[in-house]
Design a protein around this motif. Structure first.
Motif, PDB file in Angstrom:
ATOM      1  N   ARG A  15      58.200   7.023  98.260  1.00 27.70           N
ATOM      2  CA  ARG A  15      57.176   6.429  99.119  1.00 27.70           C
ATOM      3  C   ARG A  15      56.505   5.233  98.444  1.00 27.70           C
ATOM      4  N   ARG A  16      56.272   5.346  97.161  1.00 24.62           N
ATOM      5  CA  ARG A  16      55.686   4.209  96.444  1.00 24.62           C
ATOM      6  C   ARG A  16      56.654   3.039  96.399  1.00 24.62           C
ATOM      7  N   ARG A  17      57.916   3.315  96.198  1.00 20.54           N
ATOM      8  CA  ARG A  17      58.925   2.258  96.164  1.00 20.54           C
ATOM      9  C   ARG A  17      59.038   1.582  97.543  1.00 20.54           C
ATOM     10  N   PRO A  45      70.008   8.412  94.447  1.00 19.31           N
ATOM     11  CA  PRO A  45      68.894   7.453  94.399  1.00 19.31           C
ATOM     12  C   PRO A  45      69.258   6.018  94.801  1.00 19.31           C
ATOM     13  N   PRO A  46      70.387   5.445  94.360  1.00 21.46           N
ATOM     14  CA  PRO A  46      70.680   4.067  94.776  1.00 21.46           C
ATOM     15  C   PRO A  46      70.795   3.918  96.291  1.00 21.46           C
ATOM     16  N   GLN A  47      71.401   4.902  96.945  1.00 22.18           N
ATOM     17  CA  GLN A  47      71.539   4.846  98.394  1.00 22.18           C
ATOM     18  C   GLN A  47      70.181   5.012  99.081  1.00 22.18           C
ATOM     19  N   ARG A  48      69.342   5.891  98.535  1.00 25.82           N
ATOM     20  CA  ARG A  48      68.003   6.077  99.101  1.00 25.82           C
ATOM     21  C   ARG A  48      67.200   4.785  98.985  1.00 25.82           C
ATOM     22  N   ARG A  49      67.283   4.147  97.821  1.00 23.92           N
ATOM     23  CA  ARG A  49      66.533   2.909  97.631  1.00 23.92           C
ATOM     24  C   ARG A  49      67.016   1.819  98.584  1.00 23.92           C
ATOM     25  N   ARG A  50      68.318   1.763  98.768  1.00 21.93           N
ATOM     26  CA  ARG A  50      68.895   0.772  99.692  1.00 21.93           C
ATOM     27  C   ARG A  50      68.379   0.982 101.111  1.00 21.93           C
ATOM     28  N   LEU A  51      68.300   2.248 101.514  1.00 22.17           N
ATOM     29  CA  LEU A  51      67.815   2.569 102.847  1.00 22.17           C
ATOM     30  C   LEU A  51      66.323   2.261 102.975  1.00 22.17           C
ATOM     31  N   LEU A  52      65.538   2.654 101.978  1.00 22.10           N
ATOM     32  CA  LEU A  52      64.104   2.403 102.022  1.00 22.10           C
ATOM     33  C   LEU A  52      63.806   0.909 102.123  1.00 22.10           C
ATOM     34  N   GLY A 111      46.977  -3.715  98.190  1.00 23.01           N
ATOM     35  CA  GLY A 111      48.128  -2.817  98.133  1.00 23.01           C
ATOM     36  C   GLY A 111      47.761  -1.450  97.596  1.00 23.01           C
ATOM     37  N   ARG A 112      46.880  -1.430  96.604  1.00 19.76           N
ATOM     38  CA  ARG A 112      46.444  -0.142  96.048  1.00 19.76           C
ATOM     39  C   ARG A 112      45.629   0.647  97.058  1.00 19.76           C
ATOM     40  N   ARG A 113      44.789  -0.056  97.815  1.00 22.97           N
ATOM     41  CA  ARG A 113      44.017   0.641  98.858  1.00 22.97           C
ATOM     42  C   ARG A 113      44.940   1.236  99.905  1.00 22.97           C
ATOM     43  N   LEU A 114      45.958   0.471 100.296  1.00 26.42           N
ATOM     44  CA  LEU A 114      46.908   0.971 101.294  1.00 26.42           C
ATOM     45  C   LEU A 114      47.680   2.168 100.738  1.00 26.42           C
ATOM     46  N   TRP A 115      48.086   2.102  99.477  1.00 25.16           N
ATOM     47  CA  TRP A 115      48.812   3.214  98.856  1.00 25.16           C
ATOM     48  C   TRP A 115      47.955   4.467  98.789  1.00 25.16           C
ATOM     49  N   ARG A 116      46.695   4.322  98.411  1.00 23.05           N
ATOM     50  CA  ARG A 116      45.820   5.488  98.340  1.00 23.05           C
ATOM     51  C   ARG A 116      45.634   6.133  99.708  1.00 23.05           C
ATOM     52  N   MET A 117      45.514   5.307 100.746  1.00 23.72           N
ATOM     53  CA  MET A 117      45.380   5.838 102.093  1.00 23.72           C
ATOM     54  C   MET A 117      46.630   6.589 102.529  1.00 23.72           C
ATOM     55  N   LEU A 118      47.802   6.006 102.281  1.00 21.37           N
ATOM     56  CA  LEU A 118      49.055   6.650 102.676  1.00 21.37           C
ATOM     57  C   LEU A 118      49.275   7.947 101.886  1.00 21.37           C
ATOM     58  N   ALA A 119      49.003   7.887 100.588  1.00 22.71           N
ATOM     59  CA  ALA A 119      49.218   9.081  99.758  1.00 22.71           C
ATOM     60  C   ALA A 119      48.275  10.219 100.155  1.00 22.71           C
ATOM     61  N   LYS A 120      47.036   9.878 100.442  1.00 21.43           N
ATOM     62  CA  LYS A 120      46.053  10.896 100.825  1.00 21.43           C
ATOM     63  C   LYS A 120      46.436  11.544 102.147  1.00 21.43           C
ATOM     64  N   ARG A 121      46.745  10.729 103.152  1.00 19.61           N
ATOM     65  CA  ARG A 121      47.077  11.287 104.466  1.00 19.61           C
ATOM     66  C   ARG A 121      48.427  11.989 104.438  1.00 19.61           C
ATOM     67  N   GLY A 122      49.365  11.476 103.627  1.00 15.53           N
ATOM     68  CA  GLY A 122      50.660  12.111 103.523  1.00 15.53           C
ATOM     69  C   GLY A 122      50.594  13.474 102.858  1.00 15.53           C
ATOM     70  N   ALA A 123      49.623  13.648 101.958  1.00 12.95           N
ATOM     71  CA  ALA A 123      49.461  14.932 101.268  1.00 12.95           C
ATOM     72  C   ALA A 123      49.043  16.026 102.215  1.00 12.95           C
ATOM     73  N   ARG A 132      55.507  11.609 108.985  1.00 14.80           N
ATOM     74  CA  ARG A 132      56.553  12.307 109.731  1.00 14.80           C
ATOM     75  C   ARG A 132      57.919  12.246 109.051  1.00 14.80           C
ATOM     76  N   SER A 133      57.985  11.632 107.896  1.00 16.85           N
ATOM     77  CA  SER A 133      59.248  11.530 107.158  1.00 16.85           C
ATOM     78  C   SER A 133      59.248  12.564 106.041  1.00 16.85           C
ATOM     79  N   ALA A 134      59.658  13.760 106.374  1.00 19.37           N
ATOM     80  CA  ALA A 134      59.634  14.858 105.400  1.00 19.37           C
ATOM     81  C   ALA A 134      60.708  14.654 104.334  1.00 19.37           C
ATOM     82  N   GLY A 135      60.413  15.162 103.129  1.00 21.74           N
ATOM     83  CA  GLY A 135      61.426  15.200 102.083  1.00 21.74           C
ATOM     84  C   GLY A 135      61.436  14.040 101.116  1.00 21.74           C
ATOM     85  N   TRP A 136      60.789  12.910 101.476  1.00 23.57           N
ATOM     86  CA  TRP A 136      60.774  11.784 100.556  1.00 23.57           C
ATOM     87  C   TRP A 136      59.829  12.105  99.395  1.00 23.57           C
ATOM     88  N   SER A 137      60.229  11.777  98.192  1.00 24.97           N
ATOM     89  CA  SER A 137      59.383  12.022  97.026  1.00 24.97           C
ATOM     90  C   SER A 137      58.245  11.005  96.973  1.00 24.97           C
TER      91      SER A 137
END
Length: 251
Positions: free
Chosen positions: A221-223, A134-141, A239-251, A212-217
C-alpha cells in the motif's frame, strides 16, 4: 454498423431482450440496469457490448438543480474525457436519450473489455491459490496507480472506485505484454464528479480502493501511494498526511 443488425434507433436498443449482469439500481424514483449483449456483425465477427438502460435515473447539480441529468449521460461524457487525458476506461460506443410518457430514458453502450478481469476476482483467486511474486505485484500496483493518477490529473473523481471497477488485462499480467490493450482500465464511472482540488479526488478514491482491496501488505500500500504520487523516496508533507489517513482507515 448498428443499422445493418437491426439496432438503428433508440426503440431497438430499449426493447432488446437481455439479461441483467447484476441487480439494477433504484434512484429517486428512477432505475438503471446493465446487460451484456453479444453482437453478431455481418462479417461474422462477434463483439461483446454492455448496455446500460435507465429511466429517470438522474443526478442534480448547480447547473441542473431541478430536472437533473441522467447518470448515463454523465458517464458517457466522463468516458470521452478519459480518452483525452490518457486514463484507460471502457470504450463508449453509443449514447442516446428519449422521452416517453413524461419519463426520460437513456441508453449507454460500451464495448466489452475483452481479455480483462476485475481486480476483485483476481484478489479472490490470489487469496485461495497464493499471491503473485513481488515484482509482478509491484508492476500491477504501478499500472493501477498511473491510471488513477491520470484520471485525477483531470480533476475527475471516480467516486465508486472499488476493485470490481478496476479491470486488469490478463495477458499483460502474465507478462505477455500485448501491443494494443492498456494494462489497466476503469469501468462504471456514472457517479464520477469533477473536483476543484485533486487532493479531494485522492482522498475519496484511494480510500475506497484501499479499504476494499484485501490482502495487500502495508508495504504494498505504501508503494502504491508512491507510484500514485510519482515518488519512490520520502513523501512530502501532503503525501505523509494522505498516507496516515489511508493507513488509519485501512486498519
Amino acid at each position: 454498423m448498428f443499422t445493418t443488425v437491426g439496432l438503428g434507433d433508440f426503440a431497438a436498443w430499449w426493447t432488446l431482450e437481455l439479461n441483467e449482469v447484476e441487480a439494477g439500481n433504484q434512484r429517486r424514483g428512477g432505475w438503471s440496469a446493465v446487460c451484456r449483449h453479444e453482437l453478431a456483425l455481418p462479417d461474422g465477427r462477434q463483439v461483446g457490448l454492455y448496455i446500460k438502460r435507465q429511466e429517470d435515473h438522474v443526478y442534480r447539480s448547480w447547473r441542473h438543480p431541478l430536472r437533473g441529468r441522467l447518470t448515463a449521460e454523465r458517464e458517457f461524457r466522463t468516458l470521452l474525457q478519459c480518452r483525452t487525458v490518457g486514463a484507460a476506461a471502457a470504450e463508449p460506443v453509443l449514447y442516446a436519450e428519449h422521452y416517453a410518457n413524461g419519463r426520460r430514458r437513456g441508453v449507454l453502450v460500451t464495448r466489452e473489455l475483452a481479455g480483462y478481469r476485475a481486480l476483485q476476482d483476481l484478489i479472490q483467486d490470489w487469496q485461495q491459490h497464493g499471491w503473485p511474486p513481488p515484482p509482478q505485484r509491484r508492476r500491477l500496483l504501478q499500472a493501477i496507480a498511473l491510471v488513477i493518477r491520470a484520471l485525477h490529473g483531470a480533476h475527475r473523481e471516480h467516486n465508486s472506485l472499488y476493485p470490481k471497477h478496476v479491470m486488469v488485462h490478463a495477458a499483460w499480467l502474465a507478462g505477455e505484454d500485448p501491443a494494443q490493450p492498456a494494462p489497466v482500465a476503469l469501468i462504471d464511472l456514472e457517479k464520477s464528479k469533477w473536483r476543484w482540488r485533486r487532493g479531494s479526488c485522492a482522498r475519496r478514491d484511494l480510500d475506497s480502493l484501499s479499504r476494499r482491496s484485501a490482502g495487500w501488505s502495508r508495504g504494498d500500500r505504501r508503494r502504491f501511494l508512491g507510484y500514485y504520487l510519482g515518488t519512490t523516496g520520502r513523501l512530502d508533507a501532503s503525501g505523509r498526511r494522505l498516507w496516515r489517513m489511508l493507513a488509519k482507515r485501512g486498519a
